[in-house]
Write a protein that holds these residues in place. Structure first.
Motif, PDB file in Angstrom:
ATOM      1  N   TRP A 163      70.081 -39.338   6.777  1.00 47.68           N
ATOM      2  CA  TRP A 163      69.979 -40.155   5.577  1.00 47.68           C
ATOM      3  C   TRP A 163      68.899 -39.699   4.612  1.00 47.68           C
ATOM      4  CZ3 TRP A 163      73.484 -43.939   4.485  1.00 47.68           C
ATOM      5  CH2 TRP A 163      74.386 -44.243   5.495  1.00 47.68           C
ATOM      6  N   ARG A 209      66.811 -45.658   4.098  1.00 50.50           N
ATOM      7  CA  ARG A 209      68.199 -45.526   3.636  1.00 50.50           C
ATOM      8  C   ARG A 209      69.180 -45.898   4.748  1.00 50.50           C
ATOM      9  NH1 ARG A 209      65.152 -42.205   0.538  1.00 50.50           N
ATOM     10  NH2 ARG A 209      65.766 -42.029  -1.667  1.00 50.50           N
ATOM     11  N   ASP A 267      69.002 -49.713   4.814  1.00 52.68           N
ATOM     12  CA  ASP A 267      69.652 -50.308   3.649  1.00 52.68           C
ATOM     13  C   ASP A 267      71.168 -50.218   3.722  1.00 52.68           C
ATOM     14  OD1 ASP A 267      67.282 -51.115   2.525  1.00 52.68           O
ATOM     15  OD2 ASP A 267      67.179 -49.515   1.034  1.00 52.68           O
ATOM     16  N   LYS A 268      71.664 -49.110   4.257  1.00 54.17           N
ATOM     17  CA  LYS A 268      73.111 -48.976   4.395  1.00 54.17           C
ATOM     18  C   LYS A 268      73.658 -50.064   5.304  1.00 54.17           C
ATOM     19  CE  LYS A 268      77.272 -47.345   4.309  1.00 54.17           C
ATOM     20  NZ  LYS A 268      78.128 -47.627   3.146  1.00 54.17           N
ATOM     21  N   ASP A 311      80.526 -44.175   1.785  1.00 56.53           N
ATOM     22  CA  ASP A 311      79.582 -43.065   1.883  1.00 56.53           C
ATOM     23  C   ASP A 311      80.356 -41.744   1.844  1.00 56.53           C
ATOM     24  OD1 ASP A 311      77.522 -41.317   2.345  1.00 56.53           O
ATOM     25  OD2 ASP A 311      77.262 -41.867   4.449  1.00 56.53           O
TER      26      ASP A 311
END
Length: 468
Positions: free
Chosen positions: A164, A408, A411-412, A421
């Motif tokens: 990420w 990240r 957050d995903k 994605d």
């Protein structure tokens, strides 16, 4: 209504994270109860209580509720509750915690050799699982996890944060866009410095029976990146490795750094008493389980390798040359992809490429840091096409949280679950297995002197293109 929507988003996220990469595809079966996600954590060491603990509590208070913490060490789990700032119950019995609290998600951050126990049991008890890397440490435990995910309705996500980071993602984008044609070979070299590298040999990671060697514990990151970048499964591995810097090869040793008579002459002396967190988490709780955080680097029971080199042949015929050094003067890595139409070169933290005022210890501390204001810098990726001059792409890079990958990944899962994605950074059991199996195969190759085929280790058959 807000909690219900937030919960739906989370469940969608975990479903997306697991669905494309699991052994057998199916959806999660959480009921939508209009409440926060009930989470438990097993393994309250530094990684569990920080990245998978305190950070989640502070950043996602409207989405997540910790309902239980578990560790075999009652002192550590009591400290974890205070450090994380949660009001949930603490346990030394995993089944009791899960049965009493009925969590939606179990986060596993125990020693690597026990990951499979908690993953399999959590699946049996009806929970989804998010596990730290590596998935496990050998092929037998790996097969148990594969079988359990197939048998039960719930799923496993592996926390591969390096995928990420913006820098790793840019490399993936270039390869995905066929910037250098078909990739035919890769040179990948990772350097652990005498601060970070040595720390593995102080801890439980220095024993292969708990950490599987660094070909599994550390290199699972690197092998996962290769599998993801190349979009293919490994097929065969041949490797060399040895222990010739740490462990019993040294002329002197002590019990631990705190009481060592050689402290003044040992270049690796580390004063744990200067770290309040390490003292509170580990030293003050040694009496419960005997775990020593500042063990001697030269104790005779260390049985892992400190230098490793592997050649990996992929199902798509790409060949990778990989090395891992654990006593480098600096911490960093470099990689080169050779393709039918050119070459990509990338590297991070090679000190003679730029001036860096921070010490190696400080650089590592920044990389592991969770939170704080992050300054975006730029690092180069070189693309060289056949018959043309090279071009330099400046890629945004953040120092903290593993190059910006940590936040990240979180957050995903918790904030942007519905966003498709384009780089397929989600990782499930098959991804976790394929990265671990390279390390297991390398370890077996070192011991036997022969190449090892991935298909001989579990019932997963390597594919020329990753199973999505």
């Amino acid at each position: 209504m807000e909690n219900s929507q937030t919960r739906r988003q989370f469940l969608s996220a975990v479903s997306m994270l697991a669905a494309g990469t699991m052994v057998e595809a199916s959806s999660l079966h959480f009921p939508f109860l209009g409440r926060k996600l009930k989470v438990v954590l097993v393994g309250t060491g530094v990684r569990g209580t920080s990245f998978w603990g305190k950070r989640l509590v502070e950043v996602y208070p409207e989405i997540i509720e910790f309902v239980g913490l578990c560790d075999i060490n009652p002192g550590r789990v009591a400290y974890a509750k205070k450090y994380m700032g949660v009001g949930c119950g603490t346990y030394t019995n995993f089944d009791k915690m899960v049965i009493e609290n009925k969590p939606d998600l179990v986060i596993v951050t125990t020693t690597d050799a026990t990951h499979h126990e908690y993953i399999v049991r959590a699946l049996q008890l009806g929970c989804d699982v998010l596990t730290e890397k590596p998935l496990t440490i050998d092929e037998h435990k790996c097969q148990q996890i594969i079988d359990a995910e197939r048998k039960y309705n719930n799923k496993v996500v592996v926390g591969f944060n390096y995928r990420w980071s913006p820098y790793s993602t840019k490399i993936k984008e270039l390869l995905q866009n066929n910037e250098i044609g078909k990739v035919t070979s890769v040179d990948f070299h990772w350097y652990l410095n005498t601060y970070h590298g040595a720390s593995y040999f102080r801890r439980w990671h220095g024993l292969r029976q708990t950490g599987g060697t660094l070909l599994v514990h550390k290199a699972t990151h690197h092998f996962d990146l290769l599998n993801w970048w190349l979009d293919s499964d490994p097929k065969e591995v041949f490797a060399y490795g040895d222990l010739e810097h740490y462990g019993s090869v040294n002329a002197f040793r002590g019990n631990n750094c705190r009481d060592c008579e050689y402290a003044k002459k040992c270049d690796y002396y580390w004063d744990i008493t200067k770290s309040e967190r390490d003292m509170d988490l580990y030293v003050n709780n040694e009496k419960h389980d005997g775990y020593i955080r500042d063990n001697c680097l030269f104790r005779k029971d260390i049985n892992i390798y400190d230098k490793m080199s592997a050649q990996v042949k992929y199902a798509n015929n790409t060949v990778v040359n990989y090395s891992l050094t654990t006593y480098s003067p600096f911490e960093g890595w470099r990689i080169a992809f050779n393709g039918t139409e050119g070459r990509i070169e990338a590297w991070l933290d090679i000190p003679y490429h730029k001036k860096e005022a921070l010490t190696q210890e400080a650089l590592h501390a920044l990389e592991m840091r969770q939170g704080g204001k992050e300054v975006t810098k730029y690092e180069p990726v070189i693309v060289h096409k056949l018959w043309n001059d090279h071009s330099t792409i400046q890629v945004p890079y953040e120092r903290g949280g593993h190059g910006g990958g940590d936040k990240r990944l979180h957050d995903k899962v918790f904030v942007n679950p519905g966003t498709k994605d384009p780089f397929d950074r989600a990782a499930g059991v098959r991804d976790g297995a394929m990265s671990v199996l390279i390390g297991v195969a390398a370890r077996k190759s070192i011991e036997s002197g022969d190449p090892v085929r991935i298909s001989e280790l579990t019932d997963l058959e390597p594919r020329a293109k990753r199973l999505l």
